[in-house]
Motif scaffolding. Structure first.
Motif, short mmCIF file in Angstrom:
data_model
loop_
_atom_site.label_atom_id
_atom_site.label_comp_id
_atom_site.label_asym_id
_atom_site.label_seq_id
_atom_site.Cartn_x
_atom_site.Cartn_y
_atom_site.Cartn_z
N LEU A 30 -1.08 -8.42 -4.28
CA LEU A 30 -0.03 -7.45 -3.96
C LEU A 30 -0.59 -6.28 -3.15
O LEU A 30 0.04 -5.81 -2.21
N ALA A 31 -1.78 -5.83 -3.52
CA ALA A 31 -2.40 -4.70 -2.80
C ALA A 31 -2.66 -5.08 -1.35
O ALA A 31 -2.39 -4.29 -0.43
N GLU A 32 -3.15 -6.29 -1.13
CA GLU A 32 -3.42 -6.71 0.25
C GLU A 32 -2.12 -6.83 1.04
O GLU A 32 -2.07 -6.52 2.23
N ARG A 33 -1.06 -7.26 0.37
CA ARG A 33 0.23 -7.35 1.03
C ARG A 33 0.73 -5.94 1.39
O ARG A 33 1.26 -5.72 2.48
N TYR A 34 0.54 -4.99 0.47
CA TYR A 34 0.87 -3.58 0.78
C TYR A 34 0.10 -3.10 2.01
O TYR A 34 0.66 -2.44 2.89
N ASP A 35 -1.21 -3.41 2.05
CA ASP A 35 -2.03 -2.98 3.19
C ASP A 35 -1.35 -3.37 4.51
O ASP A 35 -1.27 -2.58 5.45
N THR A 36 -0.87 -4.60 4.56
CA THR A 36 -0.24 -5.11 5.78
C THR A 36 1.12 -4.47 6.01
O THR A 36 1.41 -3.98 7.10
N LEU A 37 1.94 -4.46 4.95
CA LEU A 37 3.31 -3.96 5.10
C LEU A 37 3.36 -2.47 5.45
O LEU A 37 4.31 -2.02 6.10
N LEU A 38 2.35 -1.72 5.02
CA LEU A 38 2.37 -0.27 5.23
C LEU A 38 1.64 0.14 6.51
O LEU A 38 1.58 1.33 6.83
N GLY A 39 1.10 -0.86 7.21
CA GLY A 39 0.24 -0.58 8.37
C GLY A 39 0.86 0.31 9.42
O GLY A 39 0.16 1.10 10.06
N ASP A 40 2.19 0.21 9.62
CA ASP A 40 2.83 0.97 10.69
C ASP A 40 3.44 2.29 10.22
O ASP A 40 4.01 3.02 11.01
N LEU A 41 3.36 2.57 8.93
CA LEU A 41 3.97 3.81 8.42
C LEU A 41 2.95 4.94 8.48
O LEU A 41 1.74 4.71 8.50
N SER A 42 3.45 6.19 8.47
CA SER A 42 2.53 7.33 8.59
C SER A 42 1.98 7.71 7.21
O SER A 42 2.20 8.81 6.70
N VAL A 43 1.32 6.74 6.60
CA VAL A 43 0.63 6.95 5.33
C VAL A 43 -0.77 6.35 5.42
O VAL A 43 -0.99 5.43 6.21
N ARG A 44 -1.68 6.89 4.62
CA ARG A 44 -3.02 6.32 4.52
C ARG A 44 -3.05 5.36 3.33
O ARG A 44 -2.55 5.70 2.26
N VAL A 45 -3.63 4.21 3.54
CA VAL A 45 -3.75 3.23 2.46
C VAL A 45 -5.19 3.24 1.96
O VAL A 45 -6.10 3.68 2.67
N PRO A 46 -5.42 2.77 0.72
CA PRO A 46 -6.78 2.83 0.16
C PRO A 46 -7.78 1.99 0.95
O PRO A 46 -7.53 0.81 1.21
N LYS A 47 -8.90 2.63 1.30
CA LYS A 47 -9.98 1.90 1.97
C LYS A 47 -10.95 1.41 0.91
O LYS A 47 -11.08 2.03 -0.13
N ARG A 48 -11.65 0.31 1.17
CA ARG A 48 -12.60 -0.18 0.17
C ARG A 48 -13.78 -0.87 0.81
O ARG A 48 -13.66 -1.47 1.88
N ARG A 49 -14.91 -0.76 0.12
CA ARG A 49 -16.12 -1.44 0.55
C ARG A 49 -16.03 -2.91 0.16
O ARG A 49 -15.46 -3.24 -0.88
N ALA A 50 -16.63 -3.77 0.97
CA ALA A 50 -16.57 -5.21 0.69
C ALA A 50 -17.29 -5.57 -0.60
O ALA A 50 -16.98 -6.57 -1.24
N ASP A 51 -18.28 -4.75 -1.00
CA ASP A 51 -19.07 -5.09 -2.19
C ASP A 51 -18.56 -4.42 -3.47
O ASP A 51 -19.23 -4.43 -4.49
N ILE A 52 -17.37 -3.79 -3.40
CA ILE A 52 -16.75 -3.25 -4.62
C ILE A 52 -15.37 -3.89 -4.78
O ILE A 52 -14.50 -3.74 -3.91
N TYR A 53 -15.21 -4.64 -5.87
CA TYR A 53 -13.95 -5.34 -6.14
C TYR A 53 -13.13 -4.49 -7.10
O TYR A 53 -13.47 -4.37 -8.28
N SER A 54 -12.07 -3.88 -6.60
CA SER A 54 -11.25 -3.00 -7.43
C SER A 54 -10.45 -3.82 -8.44
O SER A 54 -10.04 -4.94 -8.15
#
Ligand SMILES: *Cc1c(COP(=O)(O)O)cnc(C)c1O
Length: 383
Positions: free
Chosen positions: A270-294
Motif C-alpha cells: 500500500l505504501a508503494e502504491r501511495y508513493d506512485t499515486l501521490l507523485g504529482d501532488l504538492s506533498v512530500r512522501v517518505p524517502k527510505r534507504r534500500a537497506d532499511i525495511y520499514s
C-alpha cells in the motif's frame, strides 16, 4: 470514516482468547512465556519481557539500566510523550536531539554535535532513546558507535517497528542497543489490545525487568538475603510495579505473530502504491534507504505549502478520511515547557510538525479506499 490505522482481528485470534478464558490461568500462565519466546525468536533477540504496555516497558527498561534522579536521558522530540515520560518516572532529566529531514528520526550528526558540547559541560546522557518513527529504523550503527565513545546506554523505542529490518537484521535484535521496546496497542503492527515487550540479549537485564514488572519480587533462593522461611516464601528485593500482561492479551499477541510478515508486506504494498499515486501532488512522501525495511506503521506526507496544512487536514477529516498527526513535538507540551523548552529549540521537528499528516494505512485497506484517500487529498490541495 477511513481511519488512519486499524487492527486486523480474525477468527483464529478470537478463538485463541476464548481458549485462554476457558483455561486455568487468566494471568501468569503458560501463554505469556510462549508469546515472549515467539517474538524473541522472530526478531533474533535472546529474551523478551512482556508487559501491560510499551510505556510500562520503557519505564522498566530505564529502571533496569539504573536510571535515577540527577541522570539525563535524550530522545527525539518527534515522538509520543511516553518516550520521554519514562525518564521522568525515574526522576531523571530529559533533553532532545533534533531529527533528520529525510528520515524524521533522531539525527546522528546532531547527536554527535550535542554529545561534544555535553562532554565539555560534564553533562552527558546516561541513556539515549532513539525512536523508529513510522516503523523506519534509526541509523543504529552510527548511534551505537557514539555510545561506545561517550558511554551511554541505548533503549530503542521500536513501538512502531515490529517486523521492520535494519540492514539484514530484524528490529528488536538489539545488535546495536541494550534494550528494544515494542508496542502492541491496536493501531500498531500487531496487537494484544494493550501490551508491550522489552527485548534484550543481556540475561541479567531480562531477569531484572521480569522482577520489576512484578513488584520487585523474587522466588529464586540464590537472590535472597537468607534461606527461605518455607515453601511459601518470596522476597521483595527492590521497588517494582504490577506491569504484567494477562494471558488473554498474550494469546491474542501470539496468534497475531503468525500474521506479522503478511501484515508488514500488505503495508509495504500500500505504501508503494501511495508513493506512485501521490507523485504529482504538492506533498512530500517518505524517502527510505534500500537497506532499511520499514514496518510502515504510518505513512506520513508533508504538505509543501505550510500555510495550507491545517485546511488540508480539516478538509480530509470532513471528507471521512481519518487523518492524524504524528507528532506534536514533545518539548512543546506544557509539561515539558515547565523545564524551559520553547519554540525554536528543535527547528527540524517543528518544521515537520507544521507539514505532517498521517494518512490511512493498515493491512485490510483496499485499493478503492486508498484511491478515495488520494482523491480527497488531491481535492483538498487544489481547493
Ligand atoms: C504507542 C507508542 C508508545 C506507547 O505504547 P503503549 O503500548 O500505548 O504504551 C511509546 N512510544 C511510541 C513511539 C509509540 O508510538
Amino acid at each position: 470514516m477511513i481511519p488512519y490505522g486499524r487492527q486486523d482481528i480474525d477468527q483464529s485470534d478470537i478463538n485463541a482468547v476464548i481458549d485462554v478464558l476457558k483455561s486455568d490461568f487468566l494471568t501468569q500462565g503458560p501463554v505469556g512465556p510462549r508469546f515472549e519466546q515467539a517474538v524473541a525468536e522472530k526478531v533474533d533477540a535472546a529474551r523478551g519481557v512482556s508487559m501491560n504496555s510499551a510505556t510500562s516497558a520503557l519505564h522498566v527498561a530505564c529502571m533496569a539500566l539504573d536510571l535515577g534522579p540527577g541522570d539525563l536521558v535524550w530522545t527525539s522530540p518527534n515522538t509520543f510523550v511516553a518516550s520521554a515520560n519514562c525518564a521522568r518516572y525515574c526522576g531523571a532529566d530529559v533533553d532532545f536531539v533534533d531529527i533528520d529531514r529525510q528520515s524524521f528520526n533522531m539525527c546522528p550528526v546532531k547527536l554527535e554535535e550535542k554529545l561534544k558540547v555535553a562532554k565539555t559541560a560534564g553533562r552527558l546522557p546516561k541513556i539515549v532513546i532513539p525512536v523508529h518513527l513510522c516503523g523506519y529504523s534509526c541509523d543504529m550503527q552510527a548511534i551505537h558507535q557514539l555510545a561506545g565513545t561517550y558511554g551511554f546506554k541505548i533503549i530503542e523505542d521500536a513501538s512502531h517497528a515490529v517486523g521492520g529490518k535494519y540492514l539484514d537484521m530484524m528490529v528488536g535484535s538489539c545488535a546495536y542497543s541494550d534494550i528494544a521496546i515494542f508496542s502492541f496497542h491496536p493501531v500498531k503492527i500487531i496487537t494484544s489490545a494493550e501490551g508491550g515487550m522489552a527485548m534484550t540479549n543481556d540475561p541479567q537485564l531480562a531477569d531484572r525487568m521480569e522482577r520489576l514488572r512484578s513488584h520487585g519480587i523474587t522466588r529464586d533462593p540464590d537472590l535472597m538475603t537468607h534461606a527461605a522461611d518455607g515453601p511459601w516464601y518470596y522476597q521483595q528485593l527492590e521497588l517494582g510495579y504490577n506491569y504484567r500482561m494477562t494471558e488473554m492479551q498474550a494469546a491474542l499477541g501470539l496468534q497475531q505473530m503468525a500474521r506479522l510478515d503478511p501484515f508488514v508486506a500488505a503495508r509495504h504494498a500500500l505504501a508503494e502504491r501511495y508513493d506512485t499515486l501521490l507523485g504529482d501532488l504538492s506533498v512530500r512522501v517518505p524517502k527510505r534507504r534500500a537497506d532499511i525495511y520499514s514496518a510502515f506503521h504510518l505513512y506520513v506526507i508533508q504538505v509543501e505549502d505550510v500555510a495550507r496544512h491545517r485546511s488540508v487536514f480539516e478538509a480530509l477529516r470532513e471528507n471521512g478520511i481519518g487523518v492524524n498527526l504524528h507528532y506534536i513535538p514533545v518539548h512543546l507540551q506544557p509539561y515539558y515547557r515547565t523545564f524551559g523548552f520553547a519554540e525554536g529549540d528543535f527547528p527540524v521537528a517543528e518544521d515537520y510538525y507544521s507539514r505532517a499528516i498521517s494518512i490511512p494505512l493498515y493491512p485490510a485497506m483496499t485499493h478503492e479506499m486508498q484511491d478515495s484517500v488520494v482523491a480527497a487529498l488531491s481535492g483538498a490541495l487544489s481547493a
